[in-house]
Design a protein around this motif. Structure first.
Motif, mmCIF file in Angstrom:
data_model
loop_
_atom_site.group_PDB
_atom_site.id
_atom_site.type_symbol
_atom_site.label_atom_id
_atom_site.label_comp_id
_atom_site.label_asym_id
_atom_site.label_seq_id
_atom_site.Cartn_x
_atom_site.Cartn_y
_atom_site.Cartn_z
ATOM 1 N N GLN A 292 0.804 -1.216 0.000
ATOM 2 C CA GLN A 292 0.000 0.000 0.000
ATOM 3 C C GLN A 292 0.840 1.270 0.000
ATOM 4 O O GLN A 292 0.380 2.314 -0.425
ATOM 5 C CB GLN A 292 -0.949 0.014 1.205
ATOM 6 C CG GLN A 292 -2.090 -0.950 1.064
ATOM 7 C CD GLN A 292 -2.940 -0.625 -0.136
ATOM 8 O OE1 GLN A 292 -3.440 0.478 -0.277
ATOM 9 N NE2 GLN A 292 -3.101 -1.581 -1.032
ATOM 10 N N VAL A 293 2.039 1.184 0.495
ATOM 11 C CA VAL A 293 2.901 2.356 0.546
ATOM 12 C C VAL A 293 4.346 1.884 0.443
ATOM 13 O O VAL A 293 4.688 0.811 0.937
ATOM 14 C CB VAL A 293 2.657 3.172 1.843
ATOM 15 C CG1 VAL A 293 3.125 2.423 3.065
ATOM 16 C CG2 VAL A 293 3.277 4.536 1.780
ATOM 17 N N GLU A 294 5.164 2.654 -0.259
ATOM 18 C CA GLU A 294 6.576 2.329 -0.324
ATOM 19 C C GLU A 294 7.210 2.696 1.010
ATOM 20 O O GLU A 294 7.128 3.841 1.451
ATOM 21 C CB GLU A 294 7.239 3.127 -1.451
ATOM 22 C CG GLU A 294 8.687 2.761 -1.653
ATOM 23 C CD GLU A 294 9.332 3.601 -2.737
ATOM 24 O OE1 GLU A 294 10.571 3.655 -2.743
ATOM 25 O OE2 GLU A 294 8.617 4.206 -3.549
ATOM 26 N N LEU A 295 7.803 1.722 1.672
ATOM 27 C CA LEU A 295 8.375 1.957 2.995
ATOM 28 C C LEU A 295 9.761 2.581 2.860
ATOM 29 O O LEU A 295 10.776 1.915 2.936
ATOM 30 C CB LEU A 295 8.424 0.665 3.797
ATOM 31 C CG LEU A 295 7.068 0.068 4.142
ATOM 32 C CD1 LEU A 295 7.248 -1.250 4.884
ATOM 33 C CD2 LEU A 295 6.249 1.035 4.951
ATOM 34 N N LYS A 296 9.761 3.881 2.653
ATOM 35 C CA LYS A 296 11.003 4.628 2.523
ATOM 36 C C LYS A 296 11.619 4.804 3.909
ATOM 37 O O LYS A 296 10.910 4.848 4.904
ATOM 38 C CB LYS A 296 10.715 5.996 1.913
ATOM 39 C CG LYS A 296 10.113 5.920 0.530
ATOM 40 C CD LYS A 296 9.747 7.303 0.026
ATOM 41 C CE LYS A 296 9.035 7.198 -1.299
ATOM 42 N NZ LYS A 296 8.555 8.481 -1.771
ATOM 43 N N PRO A 297 12.950 4.934 3.977
ATOM 44 C CA PRO A 297 13.606 5.119 5.279
ATOM 45 C C PRO A 297 13.047 6.295 6.067
ATOM 46 O O PRO A 297 12.919 6.224 7.283
ATOM 47 C CB PRO A 297 15.068 5.339 4.907
ATOM 48 C CG PRO A 297 15.232 4.696 3.575
ATOM 49 C CD PRO A 297 13.909 4.844 2.874
ATOM 50 N N PHE B 52 -0.134 -1.665 6.860
ATOM 51 C CA PHE B 52 -0.833 -0.819 5.912
ATOM 52 C C PHE B 52 -1.689 -1.690 5.013
ATOM 53 O O PHE B 52 -1.202 -2.690 4.468
ATOM 54 C CB PHE B 52 0.162 -0.033 5.052
ATOM 55 C CG PHE B 52 0.937 0.998 5.813
ATOM 56 C CD1 PHE B 52 0.290 2.054 6.439
ATOM 57 C CD2 PHE B 52 2.315 0.935 5.890
ATOM 58 C CE1 PHE B 52 1.011 3.019 7.131
ATOM 59 C CE2 PHE B 52 3.041 1.896 6.574
ATOM 60 C CZ PHE B 52 2.382 2.941 7.193
ATOM 61 N N VAL B 53 -2.968 -1.324 4.848
ATOM 62 C CA VAL B 53 -3.908 -2.091 4.034
ATOM 63 C C VAL B 53 -4.722 -1.141 3.153
ATOM 64 O O VAL B 53 -4.615 0.074 3.265
ATOM 65 C CB VAL B 53 -4.854 -2.947 4.909
ATOM 66 C CG1 VAL B 53 -4.088 -3.966 5.735
ATOM 67 C CG2 VAL B 53 -5.721 -2.072 5.801
ATOM 68 N N ASP B 54 -5.599 -1.737 2.330
ATOM 69 C CA ASP B 54 -6.527 -0.946 1.532
ATOM 70 C C ASP B 54 -7.893 -0.919 2.221
ATOM 71 O O ASP B 54 -8.090 -1.545 3.274
ATOM 72 C CB ASP B 54 -6.618 -1.481 0.100
ATOM 73 C CG ASP B 54 -7.110 -2.922 0.016
ATOM 74 O OD1 ASP B 54 -7.720 -3.440 0.987
ATOM 75 O OD2 ASP B 54 -6.884 -3.556 -1.028
ATOM 76 N N ASP B 55 -8.831 -0.184 1.640
ATOM 77 C CA ASP B 55 -10.152 -0.049 2.255
ATOM 78 C C ASP B 55 -10.901 -1.373 2.345
ATOM 79 O O ASP B 55 -11.617 -1.621 3.312
ATOM 80 C CB ASP B 55 -11.008 0.960 1.481
ATOM 81 C CG ASP B 55 -10.690 2.394 1.838
ATOM 82 O OD1 ASP B 55 -9.993 2.629 2.852
ATOM 83 O OD2 ASP B 55 -11.150 3.303 1.114
ATOM 84 N N VAL C 95 -4.413 2.983 3.895
ATOM 85 C CA VAL C 95 -3.677 4.026 3.181
ATOM 86 C C VAL C 95 -4.594 4.856 2.281
ATOM 87 O O VAL C 95 -4.519 6.092 2.314
ATOM 88 C CB VAL C 95 -2.487 3.426 2.394
ATOM 89 C CG1 VAL C 95 -1.812 4.474 1.530
ATOM 90 C CG2 VAL C 95 -1.489 2.817 3.373
ATOM 91 N N PRO C 96 -5.496 4.245 1.493
ATOM 92 C CA PRO C 96 -6.390 5.078 0.675
ATOM 93 C C PRO C 96 -7.240 6.031 1.521
ATOM 94 O O PRO C 96 -7.449 7.190 1.150
ATOM 95 C CB PRO C 96 -7.273 4.069 -0.059
ATOM 96 C CG PRO C 96 -6.510 2.799 -0.051
ATOM 97 C CD PRO C 96 -5.696 2.816 1.217
ATOM 98 N N ARG C 97 -7.689 5.580 2.670
ATOM 99 C CA ARG C 97 -8.488 6.426 3.558
ATOM 100 C C ARG C 97 -7.625 7.560 4.115
ATOM 101 O O ARG C 97 -8.067 8.700 4.209
ATOM 102 C CB ARG C 97 -9.061 5.561 4.681
ATOM 103 C CG ARG C 97 -9.911 6.231 5.689
ATOM 104 C CD ARG C 97 -11.323 6.427 5.318
ATOM 105 N NE ARG C 97 -11.838 5.395 4.439
ATOM 106 C CZ ARG C 97 -13.103 5.223 4.203
ATOM 107 N NH1 ARG C 97 -13.988 5.966 4.802
ATOM 108 N NH2 ARG C 97 -13.522 4.315 3.365
ATOM 109 N N ALA C 98 -6.378 7.261 4.472
ATOM 110 C CA ALA C 98 -5.471 8.294 4.991
ATOM 111 C C ALA C 98 -5.194 9.357 3.921
ATOM 112 O O ALA C 98 -5.180 10.558 4.224
ATOM 113 C CB ALA C 98 -4.158 7.657 5.461
#
Length: 176
Positions: free
Chosen positions: A13-18, A46-49, A117-120
């Motif tokens: 759901q999101v790229e886990l950048k440092p 992290f998930v989707d709706d 993540v989409p909700r955020a």
């Protein structure tokens, strides 16, 4: 002992950048310090709706998507079976920290936080601030739930939201 953060991003759901991992780790340490939590482990997913809706339906009986869910390890359920541990020599401590004298020390799980993540992203746009601030807000909100805070009435909500804002301000994520 310290408070640690474990990640799960199974749905990518999101790229886990440092910078993300260090920012959320910083928020956890600030919130833990403010609340007097000396040690433990928090798992963040992290998930989707669709997935958060499934979890909300399964665990809370509410069939709709939400922004964040928290599952505290210290909550007990009526008629929950007692967990019995054997001799400590029988265990390899997964995620253990090295204690004084070279012995492994078990890191107590505090609980799990699940963020949509989409909700955020949608809420960040709606409130006019960054996605980083919104995810930080949801993470701190979820952490406070793990510690037993709730916002079921006006007084509790004021207290919880003030604590959240204090953590975010200290981390440089103040509301615009």
């Amino acid at each position: 002992m310290t408070v640690t953060l474990e990640w799960s991003n199974e749905q990518d759901q999101v790229e886990l950048k440092p910078e993300w991992t260090s920012r959320l780790d910083e928020l956890l340490k600030i919130a833990a310090r403010m609340e007097g939590v000396a040690g433990g482990e928090v798992t963040l997913t992290f998930v989707d709706d669709e997935e958060i809706r499934r979890l909300n339906r399964e665990f809370r009986g509410i069939d709709k998507a939400t922004d964040v869910l928290s599952f505290a390890m210290n909550e007990s359920v009526e008629d929950e079976p007692e967990i019995v541990y054997g001799d400590e020599e029988d265990y390899e401590y997964d995620g253990a920290e090295e204690a004084e004298g070279g012995r492994a020390e078990f890191v107590e799980p505090l609980g799990d936080i699940v963020i949509s993540v989409p909700r955020a992203i949608a809420q960040a746009e709606e409130y006019g601030h960054s996605v980083e601030r919104e995810i930080g807000f949801l993470f701190v909100h979820g952490f406070l739930h793990l510690l037993g805070y709730d916002h079921g009435d006006e007084q509790s909500e004021r207290e919880m939201f003030a604590k959240q804002e204090a953590v975010l301000v200290q981390a440089g994520l103040a509301r615009n």
